[in-house]
Design an enzyme around this catalytic site. Sequence first.
Site: not given
Ligand code: F6R
Length: 606
Positions: A486, A502, A601, A99-100, A479, A27, A2, A75, A483
């Site tokens: 997601e 295994h 995010k 937000n929260g 990673e 967000r 949010c 969100w 990527k």
């Molecule tokens: C994936 C991604 C997330 C963040 C995770 C932590 O592309 O961006 O996995 O890495 O939510 O977020 P931060 O770094 O803001 O604590």
Amino acid sequence: MCGIVGYVGRKNCTDILIDALSKLEYRGYDSAGIAVFEKGSISVEKAQGKLSNLCSKMENGHKPVGKVGIGHTRWATHGEPSDINSHPHGNKRVTIVHNGIIENYKQIKEFLEEQGYSFVSQTDTETLAKLLDYYYDGDPVETIAKTLAEVEGSYALGIMFRDFPDRIFAARKDSPLIIGVGKDENFIASDVPAILKYTRDYYLLEQDEIAVIRENDIQICDLHKKPIRKELQTATWDVDAAEKGGYEHFMLKEINEQPVAIRTTIAPRIADGMPSLEECGLTAEELMRFRRIFIVACGTAMHAGMVGKYIIERLARVEVTVDIASEFRYRNPILTAEDLVILISQSGETADTKAALMLARENGAKTLSVVNVKGSSIARESDYVIYTHAGPEISVASTKAYTVQLSVMYLLAFELAYANGKITEEECRQHIASLQQIPELVTETLECEKDCQMVASKLMNAESLLYIGRGLDYALSMEGSLKLKEISYIHSESYAAGELKHGTISLVTDAMPVIAVATQMDLYDKTVSNIKEVKARGANVVLICKKSAEVDPEAADYVIRIPDVEDLMTPILAAVPLQLIAYYTSVLKGCDVDKPRNLAKSVTVE
Ligand code: F6R
């Protein structure tokens, strides 16, 4: 999780609120809404889905006109994404954006229902809006303080009271909020990019603070109405940094920004050819004193920690444990004053990482955060901070934040290894020189874009993929796999190449492509053997290796090469093709690259 914004000034605020929200869509994008003072009352417009839905709805219906307003991009936590559950919430007298999470919202709701209130949404926020209305006595600050005393949970709030049409109110606890300071106009926002176009100056609202914001006046106080004076902060981020700058997506722009981001992150931490982290308050002597290191983070940041573990243990011979923050906080870890807990976070607001930090502090461990957002909660609560200088990362999928986090892991490893006497000054200088070359080599690596696009066209119809590697390549492949899944919604797993037989190899068929990362030359032959094992089961293999690596034509269907560099440094380079493969797979599948479904995010809820 949010985003909230607010405006008080002389301009028509609807477009400003929409523009500011567009910078916060990372967000959350389950719904958007605004509330604007219009002809003496509060006019609310909201719509499920992305901000563009709200814009079309207003273009075809009613677009409020006014100079004071608040806005929200959601969100969803409590209540599905829908028009009704969209913010703003409230009634004709009090309207809020939030937000929260209000944890005791059920009790509040029951209490208010007994007082005759009824509710239209399933949200926790509506209960807070109506509690404000219940306590309202003509004094908004008093009302906010009284209400918040009853509330458990986290919030950043933008509030409008019908009786005060020249101002908005803000409050925060455990969710970020800034107050942008302009000329004849002021703002509130969850994050700096939302206001950059209008002003660089802002105040950080702290825990349990309330702000009253008018066109030419900002008053901040605590919950007991005691006034608080604050230092004005100035954002150093470039205005263009929050725009796409000609790229089709923020993700592609941010992938291409990596050389500059890495250079800007490492340059101030190198003095006379040696690592220098003293700016964060952590001297080499202090670093040496730690018996163990914990790296705690979520998602991509945790993957940066995995690479950190390999390089710190290899060079400095200090034990490093990497934990997922949401597990760390509940596994009762054994921590002492001799431990250093490193928290890695782009946003600096991730709820689980923040809770892990508090746990570490309670147990007497020292805390060091590696954070991108200046003044964020995690940065402020840590004993030491190393800021990464990636600039704003807007794409939900993290790219440049990851590689700058890796750069800091290298600096830490070099500093610690030298302080511990595990490498000589000459070796340390050589490592630093290699790190200084990385930005240029990342630029060179970016030339693999076309190859990655072609590989993506071969992968886009797969239902599932495997990423394999050994050592640092395994840490990196985690990673790569995240990527891809997601943003392209293709299931994928990362696996230690040697572990495949295994169990997991039974999944391998000609329908499961394998991306093999093989940049560690001491392990190269072993990884190639594992690749041959999957090839023998029909898998199509994409091999990522160094330019000079000898590749058996039988071992791979597609080869993507990164520049030659010593093994220790390959993860930053090999991250680039993995990011580009994920990016182009998502583009070719027609997915919303920058705003993948169900995600947001800055995850400020557990
Ligand atoms: C994936 C991604 C997330 C963040 C995770 C932590 O592309 O961006 O996995 O890495 O939510 O977020 P931060 O770094 O803001 O604590």
